[in-house]
Design a protein around this motif. Structure first.
Motif, mmCIF file in Angstrom:
data_model
loop_
_atom_site.group_PDB
_atom_site.id
_atom_site.type_symbol
_atom_site.label_atom_id
_atom_site.label_comp_id
_atom_site.label_asym_id
_atom_site.label_seq_id
_atom_site.Cartn_x
_atom_site.Cartn_y
_atom_site.Cartn_z
ATOM 1 N N ILE A 1 -1.019 5.135 13.503
ATOM 2 C CA ILE A 1 -0.206 4.150 14.224
ATOM 3 C C ILE A 1 -1.067 3.370 15.203
ATOM 4 C CG2 ILE A 1 1.609 3.929 15.975
ATOM 5 C CD1 ILE A 1 3.001 6.312 14.546
ATOM 6 N N GLU A 2 -1.902 4.077 15.950
ATOM 7 C CA GLU A 2 -2.779 3.420 16.925
ATOM 8 C C GLU A 2 -3.746 2.466 16.241
ATOM 9 O OE1 GLU A 2 -6.196 4.632 20.240
ATOM 10 O OE2 GLU A 2 -4.830 6.166 19.462
ATOM 11 N N LEU B 1 9.754 13.316 12.807
ATOM 12 C CA LEU B 1 10.101 11.918 12.560
ATOM 13 C C LEU B 1 10.531 11.161 13.818
ATOM 14 C CD1 LEU B 1 10.606 9.491 10.734
ATOM 15 C CD2 LEU B 1 12.831 10.495 10.129
ATOM 16 N N PRO B 2 11.391 11.706 14.668
ATOM 17 C CA PRO B 2 11.790 10.937 15.856
ATOM 18 C C PRO B 2 10.610 10.530 16.739
ATOM 19 C CG PRO B 2 13.277 12.785 15.532
ATOM 20 C CD PRO B 2 12.131 12.986 14.576
ATOM 21 N N VAL B 3 9.660 11.446 16.915
ATOM 22 C CA VAL B 3 8.501 11.143 17.758
ATOM 23 C C VAL B 3 7.606 10.113 17.093
ATOM 24 C CG1 VAL B 3 6.406 12.098 18.780
ATOM 25 C CG2 VAL B 3 8.546 13.392 18.894
ATOM 26 N N ILE B 4 7.341 10.278 15.799
ATOM 27 C CA ILE B 4 6.488 9.334 15.068
ATOM 28 C C ILE B 4 7.118 7.943 15.061
ATOM 29 C CG2 ILE B 4 5.567 8.746 12.783
ATOM 30 C CD1 ILE B 4 4.028 10.970 14.125
ATOM 31 N N LEU B 5 8.410 7.877 14.838
ATOM 32 C CA LEU B 5 9.100 6.593 14.806
ATOM 33 C C LEU B 5 9.058 5.925 16.176
ATOM 34 C CD1 LEU B 5 10.772 4.508 13.298
ATOM 35 C CD2 LEU B 5 12.800 5.910 13.726
ATOM 36 N N ALA B 6 9.273 6.692 17.226
ATOM 37 C CA ALA B 6 9.218 6.125 18.580
ATOM 38 C C ALA B 6 7.821 5.613 18.894
ATOM 39 C CB ALA B 6 9.641 7.183 19.597
ATOM 40 N N ARG B 7 6.801 6.358 18.490
ATOM 41 C CA ARG B 7 5.415 5.920 18.725
ATOM 42 C C ARG B 7 5.139 4.612 18.001
ATOM 43 N NH1 ARG B 7 1.731 10.228 20.233
ATOM 44 N NH2 ARG B 7 0.025 8.749 19.895
ATOM 45 N N ALA B 8 5.588 4.536 16.755
ATOM 46 C CA ALA B 8 5.355 3.329 15.961
ATOM 47 C C ALA B 8 6.059 2.121 16.570
ATOM 48 C CB ALA B 8 5.814 3.554 14.525
ATOM 49 N N ARG B 9 7.293 2.302 16.979
ATOM 50 C CA ARG B 9 8.042 1.201 17.583
ATOM 51 C C ARG B 9 7.423 0.780 18.908
ATOM 52 N NH1 ARG B 9 14.079 3.595 16.020
ATOM 53 N NH2 ARG B 9 14.403 2.272 14.157
ATOM 54 N N ASP B 10 7.023 1.748 19.713
ATOM 55 C CA ASP B 10 6.404 1.431 21.000
ATOM 56 C C ASP B 10 5.086 0.678 20.815
ATOM 57 O OD1 ASP B 10 8.477 2.635 22.321
ATOM 58 O OD2 ASP B 10 7.402 4.509 22.740
ATOM 59 N N ALA B 11 4.394 0.981 19.711
ATOM 60 C CA ALA B 11 3.111 0.332 19.432
ATOM 61 C C ALA B 11 3.281 -1.063 18.840
ATOM 62 C CB ALA B 11 2.280 1.196 18.490
ATOM 63 N N GLY B 12 4.510 -1.435 18.534
ATOM 64 C CA GLY B 12 4.767 -2.763 17.997
ATOM 65 C C GLY B 12 4.700 -2.874 16.494
ATOM 66 N N LEU B 13 4.653 -1.729 15.794
ATOM 67 C CA LEU B 13 4.662 -1.788 14.333
ATOM 68 C C LEU B 13 6.054 -2.191 13.844
ATOM 69 C CD1 LEU B 13 1.978 -0.252 14.727
ATOM 70 C CD2 LEU B 13 2.600 1.174 12.766
ATOM 71 N N ALA C 1 2.848 -4.881 2.999
ATOM 72 C CA ALA C 1 3.665 -3.746 3.422
ATOM 73 C C ALA C 1 2.844 -2.471 3.273
ATOM 74 C CB ALA C 1 4.944 -3.643 2.600
ATOM 75 N N ILE C 2 3.030 -1.552 4.207
ATOM 76 C CA ILE C 2 2.323 -0.269 4.204
ATOM 77 C C ILE C 2 3.371 0.830 4.239
ATOM 78 C CG2 ILE C 2 0.716 1.218 5.465
ATOM 79 C CD1 ILE C 2 -0.565 -1.393 6.564
ATOM 80 N N HIS C 3 3.388 1.673 3.194
ATOM 81 C CA HIS C 3 4.458 2.655 3.023
ATOM 82 C C HIS C 3 4.085 4.050 3.505
ATOM 83 C CE1 HIS C 3 7.114 0.350 0.009
ATOM 84 N NE2 HIS C 3 6.135 -0.479 0.336
ATOM 85 N N SER C 4 2.902 4.241 4.072
ATOM 86 C CA SER C 4 2.413 5.603 4.329
ATOM 87 C C SER C 4 2.042 5.848 5.785
ATOM 88 C CB SER C 4 1.199 5.891 3.429
ATOM 89 O OG SER C 4 0.254 4.836 3.513
ATOM 90 N N VAL C 5 2.776 5.253 6.715
ATOM 91 C CA VAL C 5 2.541 5.512 8.136
ATOM 92 C C VAL C 5 3.106 6.895 8.454
ATOM 93 C CG1 VAL C 5 2.964 4.729 10.486
ATOM 94 C CG2 VAL C 5 2.711 3.053 8.638
ATOM 95 N N LEU D 1 0.868 -1.175 0.000
ATOM 96 C CA LEU D 1 0.000 0.000 0.000
ATOM 97 C C LEU D 1 0.903 1.223 0.000
ATOM 98 C CD1 LEU D 1 -2.821 1.233 0.144
ATOM 99 C CD2 LEU D 1 -2.617 1.209 2.644
ATOM 100 N N ILE D 2 0.868 1.989 -1.094
ATOM 101 C CA ILE D 2 1.780 3.123 -1.233
ATOM 102 C C ILE D 2 1.049 4.462 -1.156
ATOM 103 C CG2 ILE D 2 3.448 1.778 -2.559
ATOM 104 C CD1 ILE D 2 2.365 3.132 -5.081
ATOM 105 N N GLY D 3 -0.281 4.434 -1.113
ATOM 106 C CA GLY D 3 -1.052 5.669 -1.022
ATOM 107 C C GLY D 3 -1.414 5.993 0.415
ATOM 108 N N GLN D 4 -1.994 7.151 0.601
ATOM 109 C CA GLN D 4 -2.405 7.578 1.935
ATOM 110 C C GLN D 4 -3.472 6.648 2.483
ATOM 111 O OE1 GLN D 4 -0.981 10.344 3.755
ATOM 112 N NE2 GLN D 4 0.436 9.651 2.187
ATOM 113 N N LEU D 5 -3.396 6.395 3.772
ATOM 114 C CA LEU D 5 -4.303 5.451 4.422
ATOM 115 C C LEU D 5 -5.092 6.158 5.504
ATOM 116 C CD1 LEU D 5 -5.344 2.569 4.990
ATOM 117 C CD2 LEU D 5 -3.332 2.231 6.461
ATOM 118 N N GLN D 6 -6.418 6.047 5.426
ATOM 119 C CA GLN D 6 -7.278 6.567 6.479
ATOM 120 C C GLN D 6 -7.280 5.588 7.645
ATOM 121 O OE1 GLN D 6 -11.092 7.042 4.569
ATOM 122 N NE2 GLN D 6 -10.502 8.951 3.556
ATOM 123 N N SER D 7 -7.332 6.127 8.850
ATOM 124 C CA SER D 7 -7.285 5.276 10.038
ATOM 125 C C SER D 7 -8.442 4.276 10.071
ATOM 126 C CB SER D 7 -7.309 6.143 11.303
ATOM 127 O OG SER D 7 -6.157 6.959 11.372
#
Length: 219
Positions: free
Chosen positions: A107-108, A143-155, A97-101, A79-85
């Motif tokens: 993330i949630e 980016l640092p905050v988004i990446l940390a959130r994603a990793r903490d969420a288990g993505l 694979a999802i390329h647009s997080v 998935l390379i386009g924008q994704l609605q939650s």
């Protein structure tokens, strides 16, 4: 000398191999994603028959309508386009694979969907590398905050994705994305399209998204 016609796929593969060789890289380390958005199943099937196994779609609904009728054995859908939650559950079920997080709410939603499905597609954090209002992706400073959130969420975040501004030299933007990935200990770089994938490979792209050069112009 008699000219030998080659298919668009064979031509792209040859260009990937040539560019990788110049860059001192292995062509096998670069995943060619055939961007099949807006293209019918009749245009996709010949590429599968030719051995292409990675495809990119922009919209969950379009993929859900198109792909059940196509061979899926060993095929990876991106998935390379924008994704609605609110489409996170369907995206997790459909894609490998999802390329647009790019934001906390997504993330949630993806984390909940992955936990429920017991399936964890590879994820790329999309970066708005040119700070363009009309494009998705998180700001570089976020980016640092988004990446940390994603990793903490288990993505399972494997890399970064970006689309440089149109009609500009893409190399500096690709180089910046590569620098950001290295800083955050990520090896995946989803960058480069039909007109600039060779430049992206030279800079370190691991996933290139090629549509027009394979399928022709979109209507």
């Amino acid at each position: 000398m008699i000219a030998i016609d080659t298919s668009p796929l064979a031509d792209i593969r040859a260009r990937i191999a040539h560019t990788a060789d110049i860059a001192g890289r292995k062509a096998s380390d670069i995943e060619l994603i055939a961007v099949s958005k807006t293209k019918p199943a009749t245009a996709i099937r010949p590429l599968i028959d030719e051995g292409q196994l990675s495809f990119g779609e922009n919209r969950v609904q379009e993929a859900e309508e198109k792909w059940p009728g196509l061979p899926r054995e060993n095929v990876r859908l991106h998935l390379i386009g924008q994704l609605q939650s609110n489409k996170a559950r369907e995206a997790v079920a459909m894609f490998d694979a999802i390329h647009s997080v790019d934001r906390p709410s997504l993330i949630e939603a993806l984390a909940k969907a992955m936990d429920a499905a017991g399936k964890r597609p590879d994820c790329f954090i999309q970066v708005n590398i040119g700070a363009e209002d009309q494009k998705g992706g998180c700001a570089i400073d976020d980016l640092p905050v988004i990446l940390a959130r994603a990793r903490d969420a288990g993505l399972p975040v494997i890399g970064l994705m970006a689309v440089p501004p149109l009609d500009t030299e893409p190399a500096p933007y690709f180089a910046l994305l590569a620098k950001l990935a290295k800083r955050h200990e990520l090896t995946g770089l989803s960058m480069g399209m039909s007109g600039d994938f060779e430049t992206a490979i030279m800079v370190g792209a691991t996933h290139i998204r090629v549509g027009t050069a394979l399928f022709g112009d979109r209507a």
